[in-house]
Design an enzyme around this catalytic site. Structure first.
Site, mmCIF file in Angstrom:
data_model
loop_
_atom_site.group_PDB
_atom_site.id
_atom_site.type_symbol
_atom_site.label_atom_id
_atom_site.label_comp_id
_atom_site.label_asym_id
_atom_site.label_seq_id
_atom_site.Cartn_x
_atom_site.Cartn_y
_atom_site.Cartn_z
ATOM 1 N N ARG A 26 -6.898 4.049 -1.373
ATOM 2 C CA ARG A 26 -6.401 3.206 -0.274
ATOM 3 C C ARG A 26 -5.164 2.393 -0.673
ATOM 4 O O ARG A 26 -4.953 1.294 -0.173
ATOM 5 C CB ARG A 26 -7.511 2.266 0.235
ATOM 6 C CG ARG A 26 -8.843 2.944 0.515
ATOM 7 C CD ARG A 26 -8.808 3.924 1.642
ATOM 8 N NE ARG A 26 -8.551 3.329 2.931
ATOM 9 C CZ ARG A 26 -9.482 2.945 3.804
ATOM 10 N NH1 ARG A 26 -10.746 3.086 3.522
ATOM 11 N NH2 ARG A 26 -9.153 2.444 4.972
ATOM 12 N N ARG A 30 -2.681 -1.874 3.907
ATOM 13 C CA ARG A 30 -2.505 -3.277 4.253
ATOM 14 C C ARG A 30 -2.157 -4.211 3.102
ATOM 15 O O ARG A 30 -1.704 -5.318 3.343
ATOM 16 C CB ARG A 30 -3.756 -3.787 4.975
ATOM 17 C CG ARG A 30 -3.882 -3.168 6.346
ATOM 18 C CD ARG A 30 -5.274 -3.245 6.839
ATOM 19 N NE ARG A 30 -6.159 -2.537 5.915
ATOM 20 C CZ ARG A 30 -7.461 -2.537 6.009
ATOM 21 N NH1 ARG A 30 -8.049 -3.223 6.937
ATOM 22 N NH2 ARG A 30 -8.178 -1.855 5.153
ATOM 23 N N ARG A 39 3.758 -0.810 10.479
ATOM 24 C CA ARG A 39 2.578 -0.768 11.346
ATOM 25 C C ARG A 39 2.729 -1.719 12.527
ATOM 26 O O ARG A 39 2.353 -1.395 13.653
ATOM 27 C CB ARG A 39 1.383 -1.125 10.463
ATOM 28 C CG ARG A 39 0.107 -1.476 11.117
ATOM 29 C CD ARG A 39 -0.707 -0.250 11.430
ATOM 30 N NE ARG A 39 -2.054 -0.667 11.760
ATOM 31 C CZ ARG A 39 -2.371 -1.308 12.868
ATOM 32 N NH1 ARG A 39 -1.458 -1.613 13.760
ATOM 33 N NH2 ARG A 39 -3.627 -1.666 13.083
ATOM 34 N N ASP A 76 -6.249 9.509 7.972
ATOM 35 C CA ASP A 76 -7.611 8.982 7.926
ATOM 36 C C ASP A 76 -8.599 10.134 7.956
ATOM 37 O O ASP A 76 -8.287 11.208 8.482
ATOM 38 C CB ASP A 76 -7.893 8.026 9.090
ATOM 39 C CG ASP A 76 -9.045 7.101 8.742
ATOM 40 O OD1 ASP A 76 -8.813 6.050 8.137
ATOM 41 O OD2 ASP A 76 -10.211 7.468 9.016
ATOM 42 N N TYR A 152 -20.049 8.952 11.012
ATOM 43 C CA TYR A 152 -19.220 8.366 12.075
ATOM 44 C C TYR A 152 -19.422 9.080 13.407
ATOM 45 O O TYR A 152 -19.400 8.457 14.468
ATOM 46 C CB TYR A 152 -17.743 8.376 11.664
ATOM 47 C CG TYR A 152 -17.463 7.335 10.597
ATOM 48 C CD1 TYR A 152 -17.383 5.983 10.925
ATOM 49 C CD2 TYR A 152 -17.330 7.687 9.259
ATOM 50 C CE1 TYR A 152 -17.161 5.018 9.952
ATOM 51 C CE2 TYR A 152 -17.112 6.734 8.276
ATOM 52 C CZ TYR A 152 -17.026 5.405 8.629
ATOM 53 O OH TYR A 152 -16.822 4.454 7.659
HETATM 54 O O1 CP3 Z 1 -3.883 5.055 0.592
HETATM 55 C C1 CP3 Z 1 -4.745 5.812 1.049
HETATM 56 O O2 CP3 Z 1 -5.855 5.943 0.506
HETATM 57 C C2 CP3 Z 1 -4.391 6.730 2.224
HETATM 58 C C3 CP3 Z 1 -4.923 6.419 3.473
HETATM 59 C C4 CP3 Z 1 -6.397 6.363 3.833
HETATM 60 C C5 CP3 Z 1 -6.815 5.612 4.963
HETATM 61 N N1 CP3 Z 1 -8.135 5.860 5.169
HETATM 62 C C6 CP3 Z 1 -5.921 4.746 5.777
HETATM 63 C C7 CP3 Z 1 -6.513 3.670 6.575
HETATM 64 C C8 CP3 Z 1 -7.533 7.016 3.323
HETATM 65 C C9 CP3 Z 1 -7.676 7.898 2.100
HETATM 66 C C10 CP3 Z 1 -8.619 6.686 4.186
HETATM 67 C C11 CP3 Z 1 -9.978 7.218 3.996
HETATM 68 C C12 CP3 Z 1 -11.090 6.679 4.761
HETATM 69 N N2 CP3 Z 1 -11.080 6.262 6.068
HETATM 70 C C13 CP3 Z 1 -12.421 6.579 4.277
HETATM 71 C C14 CP3 Z 1 -12.897 7.044 2.916
HETATM 72 C C15 CP3 Z 1 -12.560 6.095 1.829
HETATM 73 C C16 CP3 Z 1 -13.340 4.810 1.818
HETATM 74 O O3 CP3 Z 1 -12.699 3.757 1.887
HETATM 75 O O4 CP3 Z 1 -14.560 4.841 1.664
HETATM 76 C C17 CP3 Z 1 -13.197 6.034 5.306
HETATM 77 C C18 CP3 Z 1 -14.671 5.727 5.238
HETATM 78 C C19 CP3 Z 1 -12.347 5.846 6.432
HETATM 79 C C20 CP3 Z 1 -12.694 5.347 7.782
HETATM 80 C C21 CP3 Z 1 -11.985 4.103 8.115
HETATM 81 N N3 CP3 Z 1 -10.624 4.019 8.371
HETATM 82 C C22 CP3 Z 1 -12.534 2.813 8.242
HETATM 83 C C23 CP3 Z 1 -13.995 2.469 8.041
HETATM 84 C C24 CP3 Z 1 -11.493 1.944 8.587
HETATM 85 C C25 CP3 Z 1 -11.590 0.478 8.935
HETATM 86 C C26 CP3 Z 1 -11.829 -0.341 7.759
HETATM 87 C C27 CP3 Z 1 -10.644 -0.358 6.850
HETATM 88 O O5 CP3 Z 1 -10.782 -0.009 5.686
HETATM 89 O O6 CP3 Z 1 -9.578 -0.772 7.327
HETATM 90 C C28 CP3 Z 1 -10.292 2.699 8.617
HETATM 91 C C29 CP3 Z 1 -8.916 2.207 8.914
HETATM 92 C C30 CP3 Z 1 -7.826 2.532 7.982
HETATM 93 N N4 CP3 Z 1 -7.647 3.719 7.336
HETATM 94 C C31 CP3 Z 1 -6.756 1.653 7.634
HETATM 95 C C32 CP3 Z 1 -5.936 2.361 6.749
HETATM 96 C C33 CP3 Z 1 -4.654 1.880 6.135
HETATM 97 C C34 CP3 Z 1 -6.534 0.258 8.189
HETATM 98 C C35 CP3 Z 1 -5.995 0.313 9.559
HETATM 99 C C36 CP3 Z 1 -4.854 -0.606 9.807
HETATM 100 O O7 CP3 Z 1 -3.771 -0.440 9.238
HETATM 101 O O8 CP3 Z 1 -5.068 -1.508 10.609
#
Ligand code: CP3
Length: 342
Positions: A26, A30, A39, A76, A152
């Site tokens: 990740r 943010r 964003r 995502d 999900y």
């Molecule tokens: O840098 C990276 O890793 C690349 C981008 C990436 C995102 N999501 C961007 C994102 C990756 C690899 C993911 C994977 C992901 N998404 C997982 C598996 C990894 C983990 O953390 O366990 C899961 C479970 C998700 C589902 C998901 N996406 C959730 C639960 C959420 C909300 C909570 C959170 O972490 O923000 C997201 C949103 C998300 N995915 C954001 C980003 C940058 C935040 C959204 C925003 O910018 O407002």
């Protein structure tokens, strides 16, 4: 295009490296004000994911700003349920939300016969990223593991227990397998599409592996992750199954190159369970990055020492928390890069 820095690929393949490579789960997102600026100019998260030029831009930001040894494509895991006919929304400060979920056979029957052609925007983002990276570091592609995607699709939102998803495994095991099979097949095509577009390695995120008991995780989890590993032969593949302590031996028998450890998994114990034929990735507690620089360096060095100089890719034990100071992330990265193994 030859890579200037291929440390992470060599480490994954078990080849000799002169120092331990490092990236963060990740990392694109943010924690960086540069990400928040891009964003903030858009309607939301999905617009960013679906606009290849911008997805490429935020993918490369951590390479420029933090100095990591790999980029991970900005996307995502939830693009897969969407392609199958369950669109998601990313609700500000709450997380993902699905209007339609899987509750019955009729819901599974209603799913689209999805093809990866629906995910062309991700492949396009990968192509642009590869061009703009210009060989500086490798690009990691990714997907969610079938069980985590299932969570999900059934729950429709984040949850501490995912009890609706777990309930379905007991009440409708056949239906559950049918859905997991569909997810698995699309995920294999999706990862292959990412590789064709230019991904140099791929990672499968099983973020909710740890909420199933061992027997159930074998039946509904590792079975499908193993199928994905078998199908991906083109590039190194990493399995990160958070909380899957009891399944480490099982995961070690999969046809993967690297196994991600979360911060609760003991390094020594994991090494002895997994053996010498896999590369390990991880596993600093993301909360260490809230400490001062001295403590971050100390904890990072302790971790590097426990893993040893080869067959290790330094990372956190889960994704970096959004309110982490980027200077502290840089401190972690520098601590890895400058460490001299005894
Ligand atoms: O840098 C990276 O890793 C690349 C981008 C990436 C995102 N999501 C961007 C994102 C990756 C690899 C993911 C994977 C992901 N998404 C997982 C598996 C990894 C983990 O953390 O366990 C899961 C479970 C998700 C589902 C998901 N996406 C959730 C639960 C959420 C909300 C909570 C959170 O972490 O923000 C997201 C949103 C998300 N995915 C954001 C980003 C940058 C935040 C959204 C925003 O910018 O407002």
């Amino acid at each position: 295009m030859a890579l200037e820095n291929d440390l992470i690929l060599r480490a994954a393949r078990g080849e000799q490296v002169e120092r331990t490579p490092v990236w963060l789960m990740r990392q694109a997102g943010r924690i960086l004000k540069e990400y928040r600026e891009v964003r903030g100019s858009l309607s939301g998260f999905k617009e960013l994911v679906e606009t290849p030029e911008l997805a490429a831009e935020v993918t490369i930001q951590p390479v420029d700003i933090l100095g990591v040894d790999a980029a991970i494509i900005f996307s995502d895991i939830l693009v897969i349920p969407e392609a199958m006919g369950l669109p998601y929304q990313m609700v500000e400060k709450k997380g993902p939300w699905f209007e339609n979920t899987i509750k019955s056979q009729a819901d599974v029957d209603k799913l689209r016969d999805a093809s990866v052609d629906d995910l062309g925007y991700v492949f396009e983002a990968i192509k642009i990223t590869k061009r703009e990276l210009n060989g500086r570091v490798p690009l990691i592609g990714f997907a969610g593991a079938p069980w985590t995607i299932f969570c999900y699709m059934v729950e429709g939102e984040g949850s501490k227990t995912f009890s609706k998803a777990r309930r379905l495994l007991y009440t409708h095991p056949e239906l559950s397998h049918q859905l997991l099979d569909k997810i698995t097949n699309l995920t294999i095509d999706y990862l292959k599409g990412q590789i064709k577009a230019g991904a140099d390695m791929v990672q499968v995120f099983d973020s909710w592996a740890g909420i199933l008991d061992y027997k159930q995780y074998r039946e509904f989890g590792t079975k499908y992750v193993s199928k994905i590993c078998k199908a991906i032969k083109e590039v190194p593949i990493t399995v990160f199954a958070k909380g899957a302590y009891q399944a480490r031996k099982e995961i070690a028998s999969m046809e993967c190159n690297t196994i991600g450890l979360d911060w609760n998994m003991s390094i020594q114990q994991s090494k002895s369970i997994i053996g010498p034929n896999k590369t390990l990735q991880g596993n600093l507690d993301p909360c260490v990055l809230y400490a001062d620089f001295k403590r971050i360096e100390l904890e990072t060095h302790k971790m590097l020492n426990s893993f040893g100089s080869q067959r290790h890719i330094a990372n956190l034990g889960h994704g970096v928390y959004p309110d982490t100071n980027p200077d502290n992330v840089r401190c972690f990265i520098e601590a890895v890069k400058s460490y001299q193994h005894k």
